[in-house]
Write a protein that holds these residues in place. Structure first.
Motif, PDB file in Angstrom:
ATOM      1  N   GLN A  94       0.389   4.249  -0.225  1.00 52.50           N
ATOM      2  CA  GLN A  94      -0.069   5.422   0.517  1.00 52.50           C
ATOM      3  C   GLN A  94       0.382   5.388   1.978  1.00 52.50           C
ATOM      4  N   SER A  95       0.670   4.199   2.482  1.00 53.87           N
ATOM      5  CA  SER A  95       1.116   4.090   3.877  1.00 53.87           C
ATOM      6  C   SER A  95       2.609   3.824   4.010  1.00 53.87           C
TER       7      SER A  95
ATOM      8  N   GLY B 252      -6.382   0.745  -1.585  1.00 55.53           N
ATOM      9  CA  GLY B 252      -6.358   2.199  -1.667  1.00 55.53           C
ATOM     10  C   GLY B 252      -6.293   2.766  -3.065  1.00 55.53           C
TER      11      GLY B 252
ATOM     12  N   ASN C 213       0.867  -1.187   0.000  1.00 55.22           N
ATOM     13  CA  ASN C 213       0.000   0.000   0.000  1.00 55.22           C
ATOM     14  C   ASN C 213       0.899   1.230   0.000  1.00 55.22           C
TER      15      ASN C 213
ATOM     16  N   THR D 137       6.111   4.760  -2.293  1.00 53.54           N
ATOM     17  CA  THR D 137       6.180   4.063  -3.580  1.00 53.54           C
ATOM     18  C   THR D 137       7.396   3.150  -3.686  1.00 53.54           C
TER      19      THR D 137
ATOM     20  N   ASP E 278      -4.000   7.601  -8.339  1.00 50.39           N
ATOM     21  CA  ASP E 278      -3.480   6.326  -7.851  1.00 50.39           C
ATOM     22  C   ASP E 278      -3.057   5.438  -9.015  1.00 50.39           C
TER      23      ASP E 278
END
Length: 316
Positions: A37-38, A73, A35, A41, A79
């Motif tokens: 976003q957490s 996500g 993920n 990248t 995204d």
């Protein structure tokens, strides 16, 4: 023979399967979270690359004709652009012994709810009720129309989830301790599980230790077990969770399916494994409301669904 990769990238692990055009799984790999976003990248890229390598290591070198990435996500255009960048990085890297034969139409990027639906049922028409730490209901009809209900996170939503069940259980224990709620075995259950001298020590655990969502959600089995043993307060919490999940699933059916549709609802996530018959309660309520539906457990894992979507892209 064509070969494709199906990737399920979540908040805790990434699973990749190597599949041929006869739907046979040739290899499977697993790595850390994806993920972006957490974790960012770069870390997401490394997890995806590692999972792919593990999946193909017994079949290298190999030519890949399509890839599907179902990632937690991912839903907005921004995204998808970021994930396309990750795929470009995979193609450019010299680390993977892969000959890439990809066209833009054979790079499928979607959210993890869709691959859970396709893997769980075996095709793309139906509903997935994903209820673990969080909760989301996602459906797709034969016309390709989709509907999502929930998935708004632990503050704004996630009704019926392990997190909400755990919080409701702790709240009920404290209310009972205050005298505002009926007597409940949840007080002793939380004390024993967390090795507390007094239920008031929940304050130190939850606030001062700064427990996160997953740590709190992991307490849901305490409520589930109390309900299984007949605790009235715990059963009320489970019934509330079922009502929320039935309402959310009914909303999907009423929005994109006809009420008499013969469709399958696949149930994924830890909450459905509970000992208090929450799956049976949900199934009974859904069938009462929509007699033609069938509630099932997953036939295949989400990464398999990603593989099917990758294969599907080759026939368009």
């Amino acid at each position: 023979m064509s070969y494709v990769l199906g990737i399920d990238g979540g908040g805790s692990k990434t699973v990749c399967i190597l599949m041929d055009d006869e739907h046979e799984v040739i290899g499977r790999g697993q790595a850390g979270a994806a993920n972006y976003q957490s974790i960012g990248t770069e870390a997401a890229f490394m997890s995806i690359q590692s999972a792919i390598y593990e999946a193909i290591k017994l079949s290298k070198p190999i030519k890949i004709d399509a890839i599907c990435l179902g990632l937690a996500g991912v839903g907005r255009a921004k995204d998808i652009d970021i994930v396309k960048g990750l795929v470009s990085g995979l193609i450019d890297t010299q680390t993977l012994p892969i000959t890439w034969n990809l066209q833009p139409s054979n790079i499928v990027i979607c959210n993890d709810a869709l691959i859970a639906l396709v893997g769980g049922i075996g095709h793309s028409v139906g509903i997935v009720a994903a209820v673990g730490t969080g909760s989301i209901i996602f459906g797709q009809n034969q016309q390709g129309e989709t509907k999502r209900v929930g998935g708004w996170g632990y503050i704004l939503g996630d009704e019926g989830s392990a997190y909400k069940i755990a919080v409701a259980g702790m709240q009920a224990a404290l209310k009972s301790y205050d005298g505002r709620e009926k007597s409940t075995s949840l007080i002793e259950a939380f004390q024993q599980h967390l090795n507390l001298k007094n239920i008031e020590d929940l304050i130190e655990i939850i606030y001062r230790r700064g427990w996160g969502v997953k740590q709190i959600a992991a307490l849901a089995p305490i409520v589930d077990l109390a309900a299984a043993y007949g605790d009235e307060v715990a059963n009320h919490i489970i019934d509330d969770a079922v009502r929320e999940l039935v309402k959310a699933t009914a909303t999907v059916i009423e929005d994109i399916f006809s009420p008499d549709s013969a469709l399958e609802i696949v149930t994924t996530g830890s909450v459905w494994q509970g000992r208090c018959n929450i799956h049976e309660r949900f199934t009974s309520a859904m069938v009462d409301k929509f007699p033609q539906v069938k509630v099932i457990f997953p036939r295949h894992e989400p990464a398999y669904g990603a593989g099917l979507l990758a294969l599907q892209s080759l026939t368009r």
